[in-house]
Design a protein around this motif. Structure first.
Motif, mmCIF file in Angstrom:
data_model
loop_
_atom_site.group_PDB
_atom_site.id
_atom_site.type_symbol
_atom_site.label_atom_id
_atom_site.label_comp_id
_atom_site.label_asym_id
_atom_site.label_seq_id
_atom_site.Cartn_x
_atom_site.Cartn_y
_atom_site.Cartn_z
ATOM 1 N N GLN A 182 -28.329 -8.479 -11.463
ATOM 2 C CA GLN A 182 -28.596 -6.966 -12.490
ATOM 3 C C GLN A 182 -27.790 -6.997 -13.405
ATOM 4 O O GLN A 182 -28.306 -7.188 -14.755
ATOM 5 N N ARG A 183 -26.251 -7.052 -12.689
ATOM 6 C CA ARG A 183 -25.266 -6.117 -13.029
ATOM 7 C C ARG A 183 -24.626 -7.877 -14.212
ATOM 8 O O ARG A 183 -24.287 -7.756 -16.019
ATOM 9 N N GLN A 184 -25.052 -8.922 -13.213
ATOM 10 C CA GLN A 184 -24.675 -10.238 -13.923
ATOM 11 C C GLN A 184 -25.961 -10.108 -15.126
ATOM 12 O O GLN A 184 -25.588 -11.442 -16.292
ATOM 13 N N ALA A 185 -26.723 -10.646 -15.068
ATOM 14 C CA ALA A 185 -27.742 -11.018 -15.682
ATOM 15 C C ALA A 185 -27.475 -9.869 -17.198
ATOM 16 O O ALA A 185 -27.708 -10.670 -18.001
ATOM 17 N N GLU A 186 -27.522 -8.467 -17.394
ATOM 18 C CA GLU A 186 -27.401 -7.720 -18.470
ATOM 19 C C GLU A 186 -26.032 -8.314 -19.072
ATOM 20 O O GLU A 186 -26.041 -7.851 -20.190
ATOM 21 N N ASP A 187 -25.146 -8.767 -18.566
ATOM 22 C CA ASP A 187 -23.473 -8.876 -19.041
ATOM 23 C C ASP A 187 -24.000 -10.255 -19.529
ATOM 24 O O ASP A 187 -23.603 -10.548 -20.983
ATOM 25 N N VAL A 188 -24.931 -11.402 -19.245
ATOM 26 C CA VAL A 188 -25.751 -12.299 -20.018
ATOM 27 C C VAL A 188 -26.044 -12.169 -21.422
ATOM 28 O O VAL A 188 -26.408 -12.516 -22.361
ATOM 29 N N LEU A 189 -27.392 -11.262 -21.203
ATOM 30 C CA LEU A 189 -27.868 -10.801 -22.384
ATOM 31 C C LEU A 189 -26.934 -9.879 -23.371
ATOM 32 O O LEU A 189 -27.760 -10.610 -24.514
ATOM 33 N N GLU A 190 -26.476 -9.456 -22.924
ATOM 34 C CA GLU A 190 -24.949 -8.711 -24.053
ATOM 35 C C GLU A 190 -24.709 -10.018 -24.943
ATOM 36 O O GLU A 190 -24.524 -10.216 -26.312
ATOM 37 N N GLY A 191 -24.228 -11.134 -23.968
ATOM 38 C CA GLY A 191 -22.913 -12.077 -24.476
ATOM 39 C C GLY A 191 -24.639 -13.127 -25.618
ATOM 40 O O GLY A 191 -24.480 -13.808 -27.176
ATOM 41 N N PHE A 192 -26.068 -13.508 -24.822
ATOM 42 C CA PHE A 192 -26.559 -13.516 -25.598
ATOM 43 C C PHE A 192 -27.055 -12.802 -27.184
ATOM 44 O O PHE A 192 -27.266 -13.479 -28.560
ATOM 45 N N GLU A 193 -26.967 -11.818 -27.432
ATOM 46 C CA GLU A 193 -27.448 -10.362 -27.953
ATOM 47 C C GLU A 193 -26.100 -11.373 -29.121
ATOM 48 O O GLU A 193 -26.349 -10.729 -30.240
ATOM 49 N N LYS A 194 -24.718 -10.892 -28.778
ATOM 50 C CA LYS A 194 -24.215 -11.089 -29.475
ATOM 51 C C LYS A 194 -24.072 -12.325 -30.988
ATOM 52 O O LYS A 194 -23.717 -12.281 -31.538
ATOM 53 N N ALA A 195 -24.377 -13.864 -29.373
ATOM 54 C CA ALA A 195 -24.097 -14.612 -30.005
ATOM 55 C C ALA A 195 -25.487 -14.829 -31.198
ATOM 56 O O ALA A 195 -25.308 -16.539 -31.112
ATOM 57 N N LYS A 196 -26.483 -13.972 -31.377
ATOM 58 C CA LYS A 196 -28.209 -14.683 -31.556
ATOM 59 C C LYS A 196 -27.835 -15.126 -32.719
ATOM 60 O O LYS A 196 -28.530 -16.302 -33.298
ATOM 61 N N GLY A 197 -26.986 -14.762 -33.705
ATOM 62 C CA GLY A 197 -26.991 -15.169 -35.255
ATOM 63 C C GLY A 197 -26.399 -16.048 -35.166
ATOM 64 O O GLY A 197 -26.871 -17.435 -35.847
ATOM 65 N N TYR A 198 -25.624 -16.941 -34.773
ATOM 66 C CA TYR A 198 -24.939 -18.108 -34.032
ATOM 67 C C TYR A 198 -25.732 -19.280 -33.479
ATOM 68 O O TYR A 198 -26.333 -20.384 -34.029
ATOM 69 N N ILE A 199 -26.328 -18.762 -32.278
ATOM 70 C CA ILE A 199 -27.902 -19.506 -31.817
ATOM 71 C C ILE A 199 -28.676 -20.213 -32.753
ATOM 72 O O ILE A 199 -28.809 -21.501 -33.202
ATOM 73 N N ARG A 200 -29.531 -18.917 -33.859
ATOM 74 C CA ARG A 200 -30.679 -18.940 -34.857
ATOM 75 C C ARG A 200 -29.962 -20.005 -35.247
ATOM 76 O O ARG A 200 -30.728 -20.998 -36.248
ATOM 77 N N HIS A 201 -28.698 -19.444 -36.312
ATOM 78 C CA HIS A 201 -28.363 -21.275 -36.872
ATOM 79 C C HIS A 201 -28.144 -22.192 -36.910
ATOM 80 O O HIS A 201 -28.220 -23.259 -37.471
ATOM 81 N N GLU A 202 -28.085 -22.817 -35.850
ATOM 82 C CA GLU A 202 -27.580 -24.378 -34.742
ATOM 83 C C GLU A 202 -28.999 -24.787 -35.091
ATOM 84 O O GLU A 202 -29.434 -25.913 -35.307
ATOM 85 N N ILE A 203 -30.245 -23.385 -34.420
ATOM 86 C CA ILE A 203 -31.215 -24.498 -34.241
ATOM 87 C C ILE A 203 -32.159 -24.365 -35.935
ATOM 88 O O ILE A 203 -32.299 -26.062 -35.299
ATOM 89 N N GLY A 247 -21.553 -25.472 -26.774
ATOM 90 C CA GLY A 247 -21.246 -24.620 -27.922
ATOM 91 C C GLY A 247 -20.512 -23.573 -28.085
ATOM 92 O O GLY A 247 -20.359 -22.911 -28.909
ATOM 93 N N LEU A 248 -21.087 -22.484 -27.096
ATOM 94 C CA LEU A 248 -21.234 -21.268 -26.826
ATOM 95 C C LEU A 248 -19.250 -21.135 -26.015
ATOM 96 O O LEU A 248 -19.184 -21.417 -24.958
ATOM 97 N N LYS A 249 -18.437 -19.797 -26.843
ATOM 98 C CA LYS A 249 -17.163 -19.364 -26.327
ATOM 99 C C LYS A 249 -17.397 -18.683 -25.511
ATOM 100 O O LYS A 249 -15.825 -17.979 -25.254
ATOM 101 N N ASP A 250 -18.252 -18.438 -26.032
ATOM 102 C CA ASP A 250 -18.840 -15.914 -25.054
ATOM 103 C C ASP A 250 -18.292 -15.966 -23.741
ATOM 104 O O ASP A 250 -18.919 -16.911 -23.203
ATOM 105 N N PRO A 251 -17.674 -15.835 -22.921
ATOM 106 C CA PRO A 251 -16.629 -15.686 -21.811
ATOM 107 C C PRO A 251 -18.610 -15.256 -20.686
ATOM 108 O O PRO A 251 -18.828 -16.160 -19.599
ATOM 109 N N ARG A 252 -18.885 -14.367 -21.098
ATOM 110 C CA ARG A 252 -20.158 -13.999 -20.892
ATOM 111 C C ARG A 252 -21.318 -15.454 -20.718
ATOM 112 O O ARG A 252 -21.881 -14.808 -19.482
ATOM 113 N N LEU A 253 -21.521 -15.986 -21.568
ATOM 114 C CA LEU A 253 -22.291 -17.195 -21.186
ATOM 115 C C LEU A 253 -21.315 -18.154 -20.521
ATOM 116 O O LEU A 253 -22.420 -19.437 -21.062
ATOM 117 N N ASN A 254 -19.987 -18.299 -20.273
ATOM 118 C CA ASN A 254 -19.599 -19.594 -19.790
ATOM 119 C C ASN A 254 -20.569 -19.285 -18.005
ATOM 120 O O ASN A 254 -20.281 -20.221 -17.585
#
Length: 120
Positions: free
Chosen positions: A66-87, A25-32
Motif C-alpha cells: 500500500q505504501r508503494q502504491a501511494e508513492d507511485v500515485l504521488e509520482g503520477f500526480e507530479k507527472a500528470k501535466g507531462y503525461i497529458r501533454h505527451e498523450i 520517458g519518465l524520470k521520476d524514481p517513484r515511477l521506475n
C-alpha cells in the motif's frame, strides 16, 4: 448507457502511451518501479480519463504494498501535466482528457480471495 466504441479505443491508446512512457520517458524514481496500467476508462464526453494502475512489487505485507502504491500515485500526480501533454502530442485529439489516477485494488483483492480459498 454502455461505454462507446470510441471511448474504448481512446482508453486503450492512452493505456499504451502511458505504459510506453513508464518504460522510456519518465524520470521520476517513484515511477521506475514495476507498475502495470491495468485499465483506462474515458468519460462519455472524452473530458476525463481514469487511469487504474497496480504496482507490481515484491511479495511483502499489505502495508508495504500500500505504501508503494501511494508513492507511485504521488509520482503520477507530479507527472500528470507531462503525461497529458505527451498523450495530446501522440493522439492528435482536439481536447486531451484530464487524467485521474487511481490505485487498482483488484490484485490485492484476488490475493485475499486466494488466501481464503487455501484455508478451506
Amino acid at each position: 448507457m454502455g461505454k462507446g466504441y470510441r471511448q474504448g479505443r481512446i482508453g486503450e491508446e492512452i493505456r499504451r502511451i502511458i505504459s510506453d512512457m513508464l518504460l522510456h520517458g519518465l524520470k521520476d524514481p517513484r515511477l521506475n518501479s514495476m507498475v502495470s496500467i491495468t485499465a483506462v476508462e474515458v468519460s462519455g464526453d472524452n473530458s476525463y480519463a481514469t487511469v487504474y494502475f497496480s504496482p507490481l512489487g515484491v511479495s511483502g505485507n499489505e502495508e508495504e504494498l500500500q505504501r508503494q502504491a501511494e508513492d507511485v500515485l504521488e509520482g503520477f500526480e507530479k507527472a500528470k501535466g507531462y503525461i497529458r501533454h505527451e498523450i495530446g502530442q501522440k493522439m492528435k485529439l482536439r481536447h486531451t482528457p484530464e487524467l485521474i489516477f487511481k490505485i487498482d485494488h483488484s490484485m490485492a483483492h484476488s490475493r485475499h480471495i486466494e488466501s481464503i480459498l487455501e484455508t478451506l
